[in-house]
Design a protein around this motif. Structure first.
Motif, short mmCIF file in Angstrom:
data_model
loop_
_atom_site.label_atom_id
_atom_site.label_comp_id
_atom_site.label_asym_id
_atom_site.label_seq_id
_atom_site.Cartn_x
_atom_site.Cartn_y
_atom_site.Cartn_z
N LEU A 1 0.84 -1.21 0.00
CA LEU A 1 0.00 0.00 0.00
C LEU A 1 0.86 1.25 0.00
CD1 LEU A 1 -2.90 1.11 0.21
CD2 LEU A 1 -2.62 1.07 2.68
N LYS A 2 1.96 1.21 0.74
CA LYS A 2 2.84 2.38 0.83
C LYS A 2 3.64 2.58 -0.45
CE LYS A 2 6.48 4.44 3.57
NZ LYS A 2 7.40 4.29 4.68
N HIS A 3 4.11 1.49 -1.06
CA HIS A 3 5.01 1.62 -2.21
C HIS A 3 4.36 1.39 -3.56
CE1 HIS A 3 8.44 2.14 0.36
NE2 HIS A 3 8.10 1.06 1.06
N GLY A 4 3.12 0.99 -3.59
CA GLY A 4 2.45 0.77 -4.88
C GLY A 4 1.24 1.68 -5.00
N ARG A 5 1.19 2.49 -6.00
CA ARG A 5 0.10 3.46 -6.18
C ARG A 5 -0.80 3.05 -7.35
NH1 ARG A 5 0.29 6.22 -1.54
NH2 ARG A 5 2.35 7.04 -1.14
N TYR A 6 -1.00 1.76 -7.57
CA TYR A 6 -1.74 1.34 -8.74
C TYR A 6 -3.19 0.98 -8.43
CZ TYR A 6 -0.72 -3.30 -6.94
OH TYR A 6 -0.61 -4.40 -6.15
N LYS A 7 -3.62 0.91 -7.18
CA LYS A 7 -4.98 0.55 -6.81
C LYS A 7 -5.59 1.60 -5.93
CE LYS A 7 -4.41 -4.44 -6.51
NZ LYS A 7 -4.50 -5.59 -5.62
N MET B 1 -7.28 2.57 -2.49
CA MET B 1 -6.98 2.08 -1.15
C MET B 1 -8.05 1.11 -0.66
SD MET B 1 -6.43 3.98 2.49
CE MET B 1 -5.01 4.90 2.03
N SER B 2 -9.32 1.39 -0.92
CA SER B 2 -10.38 0.53 -0.42
C SER B 2 -10.29 -0.88 -1.02
CB SER B 2 -11.75 1.14 -0.70
OG SER B 2 -11.95 1.26 -2.10
N ILE B 3 -10.00 -0.97 -2.31
CA ILE B 3 -9.87 -2.27 -2.96
C ILE B 3 -8.67 -3.03 -2.40
CG2 ILE B 3 -9.47 -3.43 -5.17
CD1 ILE B 3 -12.24 -2.20 -4.91
N HIS B 4 -7.59 -2.32 -2.19
CA HIS B 4 -6.39 -2.95 -1.65
C HIS B 4 -6.64 -3.48 -0.24
CE1 HIS B 4 -2.15 -3.76 -1.18
NE2 HIS B 4 -2.21 -3.17 0.01
N LEU B 5 -7.33 -2.71 0.60
CA LEU B 5 -7.61 -3.15 1.96
C LEU B 5 -8.56 -4.34 1.98
CD1 LEU B 5 -7.91 0.28 3.80
CD2 LEU B 5 -6.03 -1.36 3.90
N ILE B 6 -9.52 -4.38 1.06
CA ILE B 6 -10.43 -5.53 0.98
C ILE B 6 -9.65 -6.78 0.59
CG2 ILE B 6 -12.32 -6.52 -0.38
CD1 ILE B 6 -13.55 -3.69 -0.42
N HIS B 7 -8.77 -6.67 -0.40
CA HIS B 7 -7.97 -7.82 -0.81
C HIS B 7 -7.05 -8.29 0.31
CE1 HIS B 7 -8.36 -6.92 -5.40
NE2 HIS B 7 -9.49 -7.30 -4.84
N MET B 8 -6.47 -7.36 1.04
CA MET B 8 -5.58 -7.71 2.14
C MET B 8 -6.37 -8.42 3.25
SD MET B 8 -2.99 -5.23 4.24
CE MET B 8 -4.30 -4.22 4.91
N ARG B 9 -7.55 -7.94 3.55
CA ARG B 9 -8.37 -8.56 4.59
C ARG B 9 -8.78 -9.98 4.19
NH1 ARG B 9 -13.82 -9.35 5.32
NH2 ARG B 9 -14.23 -8.23 3.41
N VAL B 10 -9.18 -10.16 2.96
CA VAL B 10 -9.58 -11.49 2.49
C VAL B 10 -8.40 -12.46 2.53
CG1 VAL B 10 -10.36 -12.78 0.45
CG2 VAL B 10 -11.53 -10.68 1.14
N ALA B 11 -7.22 -12.00 2.12
CA ALA B 11 -6.04 -12.87 2.15
C ALA B 11 -5.67 -13.25 3.59
CB ALA B 11 -4.86 -12.17 1.47
N ALA B 12 -5.72 -12.29 4.50
CA ALA B 12 -5.37 -12.58 5.89
C ALA B 12 -6.39 -13.53 6.51
CB ALA B 12 -5.29 -11.28 6.69
N GLN B 13 -7.67 -13.29 6.27
CA GLN B 13 -8.69 -14.19 6.81
C GLN B 13 -8.57 -15.58 6.20
OE1 GLN B 13 -12.33 -12.09 6.03
NE2 GLN B 13 -12.41 -11.27 8.10
N GLY B 14 -8.26 -15.65 4.93
CA GLY B 14 -8.08 -16.94 4.28
C GLY B 14 -6.95 -17.73 4.88
N PHE B 15 -5.86 -17.06 5.21
CA PHE B 15 -4.73 -17.75 5.82
C PHE B 15 -5.11 -18.28 7.20
CE2 PHE B 15 -0.66 -18.55 7.65
CZ PHE B 15 0.13 -18.88 6.57
N VAL B 16 -5.82 -17.48 7.98
CA VAL B 16 -6.21 -17.92 9.33
C VAL B 16 -7.21 -19.08 9.25
CG1 VAL B 16 -7.41 -17.20 11.43
CG2 VAL B 16 -5.70 -15.72 10.41
N VAL B 17 -8.19 -18.99 8.36
CA VAL B 17 -9.16 -20.06 8.22
C VAL B 17 -8.48 -21.34 7.72
CG1 VAL B 17 -11.19 -20.80 6.90
CG2 VAL B 17 -11.15 -18.56 7.96
N GLY B 18 -7.53 -21.21 6.81
CA GLY B 18 -6.78 -22.37 6.35
C GLY B 18 -6.00 -23.03 7.47
N ALA B 19 -5.36 -22.23 8.31
CA ALA B 19 -4.61 -22.78 9.44
C ALA B 19 -5.55 -23.46 10.43
CB ALA B 19 -3.81 -21.69 10.14
#
Length: 97
Positions: A47-53, A55-73
């Motif tokens: 988010l800090k170094h990439g200005r291509y998205k 912010m809201s879309i980036h945060l949604i993708h980050m949240r889904v990835a983090a939740q997916g990792f926790v649910v997988g574990a």
């Protein structure tokens, strides 16, 4: 009152020893937590170094990835627990703890 029924702070285990004990009993919990922290850290770095998205879309993708990792574990932990409690004793004649 008897001294057996009274609560004592000395009898309680410390937070660190409790965390270590729980980590030994359930090894997928620290894996899920560390994966969550890793995904969130990487997402914040991107988010800090990439200005291509946006912010809201980036945060949604980050949240889904983090939740997916926790649910997988958690799923792997449940499957391991089921294996340890039901499958291994049936096929290998190992007694439960």
């Amino acid at each position: 009152m008897s001294s057996d029924n009274q609560w004592s702070a000395n009898e309680e285990e410390s937070q660190l020893s409790r965390l270590i004990r729980k980590s030994r009993d359930y090894p997928f919990i620290p894996i899920g937590i560390s994966g969550f922290v890793t995904v969130v850290s990487y997402g914040l770095y991107k988010l800090k170094h990439g200005r291509y998205k946006k912010m809201s879309i980036h945060l949604i993708h980050m949240r889904v990835a983090a939740q997916g990792f926790v649910v997988g574990a958690m799923t792997l932990g449940v499957l391991y627990s089921m294996y340890k409690d039901y499958i291994r004793p049936q096929f290998f004649n190992v007694s439960k703890k």
